[in-house]
Design an enzyme around this catalytic site. Structure first.
Site, short mmCIF file in Angstrom:
data_model
loop_
_atom_site.label_atom_id
_atom_site.label_comp_id
_atom_site.label_asym_id
_atom_site.label_seq_id
_atom_site.Cartn_x
_atom_site.Cartn_y
_atom_site.Cartn_z
N LYS A 77 0.84 -1.20 0.00
CA LYS A 77 0.00 0.00 0.00
C LYS A 77 0.87 1.25 0.00
O LYS A 77 1.75 1.39 0.86
CB LYS A 77 -0.92 -0.01 1.22
CG LYS A 77 -1.81 -1.25 1.29
CD LYS A 77 -2.61 -1.31 2.58
CE LYS A 77 -1.73 -1.46 3.80
NZ LYS A 77 -2.49 -1.74 5.03
N THR B 293 -7.40 10.28 8.26
CA THR B 293 -6.94 9.04 7.62
C THR B 293 -6.63 7.94 8.62
O THR B 293 -6.02 6.93 8.27
CB THR B 293 -5.69 9.31 6.76
OG1 THR B 293 -4.66 9.88 7.60
CG2 THR B 293 -6.00 10.27 5.62
N GLY C 220 -6.93 4.71 10.49
CA GLY C 220 -7.60 3.45 10.23
C GLY C 220 -7.74 3.08 8.77
O GLY C 220 -8.49 2.15 8.44
N THR C 221 -7.00 3.75 7.89
CA THR C 221 -7.13 3.44 6.46
C THR C 221 -6.68 2.00 6.15
O THR C 221 -7.32 1.31 5.35
CB THR C 221 -6.32 4.42 5.59
OG1 THR C 221 -4.99 4.53 6.12
CG2 THR C 221 -6.96 5.78 5.57
N GLY C 222 -5.59 1.55 6.76
CA GLY C 222 -5.10 0.21 6.52
C GLY C 222 -6.08 -0.85 7.01
O GLY C 222 -6.35 -1.84 6.31
N CYS C 223 -6.61 -0.65 8.22
CA CYS C 223 -7.61 -1.58 8.76
C CYS C 223 -8.83 -1.63 7.85
O CYS C 223 -9.35 -2.71 7.54
CB CYS C 223 -8.06 -1.12 10.14
SG CYS C 223 -6.74 -0.91 11.36
#
Length: 279
Positions: A178, A211, A213-216
């Protein structure tokens, strides 16, 4: 009478008391995308939009018990794994999931939060790589995590592609690197798998402080779309679009004094169901 069941997903992750990441973000994402969310909590954190103040790992036996309680009854076929705070918990999660067949496992190897707080010590890397990555359908590190896992600096899309290919050696079926932490008007996620498929997904950069928590959210969205019947690559594309729109819809919202959450519920779907097989 026709009997149905919901498209269910299990998240194995830490709890975020601020509601923007971890278990809370995962469950919001599952619900927004029409899936039935279940959970196994690996750690309780004291955190808000400004950062993490404290982390309390859950005893490994309780983590295992939570997973088995869900799997032996509701039996979701798609698993999203997030924060695993220590090597013992990583080991017990991998050991427990190996008890079940035909699972799709999406691993977001959470090592640092958006605020920069370390969430998993280096001593956990060996167990993560040896026990969890080989059973994963997809691992989805951000560029900082990919750099740590490969030992190489990542500063552009070519570095991301090299990292994705290098990470396949750890045994997962596929890798998604990512690129949200890179600068530029266009952001990229890079995909590679053991079948030599390579894909690059691009998204317009949206300036926003929200932004957290974008990965979760991306990993749980991928899991949701797979549970709803999409292929892995289709799910990654749809999940990236969902996250981009959730950032767009949440950028002007004030939540706390720091890095706020996405707008997970900007356009929720009805809870989806499919015909169930009767025993």
């Amino acid at each position: 009478m026709m009997v149905y069941k919901y498209n269910s997903v299990l998240t194995i992750a830490g709890s975020d008391s601020g509601g923007g990441a971890g278990i809370q973000a995962d469950l919001k994402t599952f619900a927004a995308l029409g899936c039935y969310g279940t959970s196994a909590i690996t750690a309780v954190t004291a955190q808000n939009t400004l950062g993490i103040n404290d982390i309390h790992p859950i005893p490994p036996a309780i983590v295992k018990s939570q997973i088995m309680a869900v799997m032996d009854d509701i039996r979701p076929s798609v698993i999203k794994i997030g924060m695993l705070p220590n090597a013992e918990i990583i080991g017990v999660v991998a050991e427990t999931l190996k008890m079940y067949n035909d699972l799709t496992i999406i691993v977001d190897p959470v090592m640092k939060s958006t605020s920069g707080t370390d969430l998993s010590g280096n001593e956990s890397l060996k167990v993560l790589i040896a026990e969890l990555f080989p059973i994963a359908t997809l691992i989805a590190p951000n560029i900082n995590e990919a750099a740590l896992l490969t030992g190489n600096h990542i500063s552009n899309i070519d570095d991301m592609r090299s990292a994705a290919l290098a990470l396949l050696k750890y045994g997962s079926n596929a890798v998604l690197v990512k690129g949200g932490h890179l600068d530029g008007e266009v952001l990229y996620n890079v995909y590679a798998d053991q079948s030599h498929t390579k894909e690059t997904f691009s998204y317009p950069y949206i300036p926003s402080l929200n932004t957290h928590g974008t990965g979760c959210t991306l990993a749980s969205a991928i899991a949701s779309y797979i549970a709803s019947g999409q292929s892995l690559v289709e799910a990654i594309a749809a999940a990236g679009d969902y996250v981009n729109k959730a950032i767009q819809q949440g950028r002007n919202v004030k939540t706390g004094q720091g890095c706020g959450p996405l707008n997970h519920g900007f356009k929720p779907k009805s809870l989806q169901k499919k015909r169930a097989k009767l025993n």
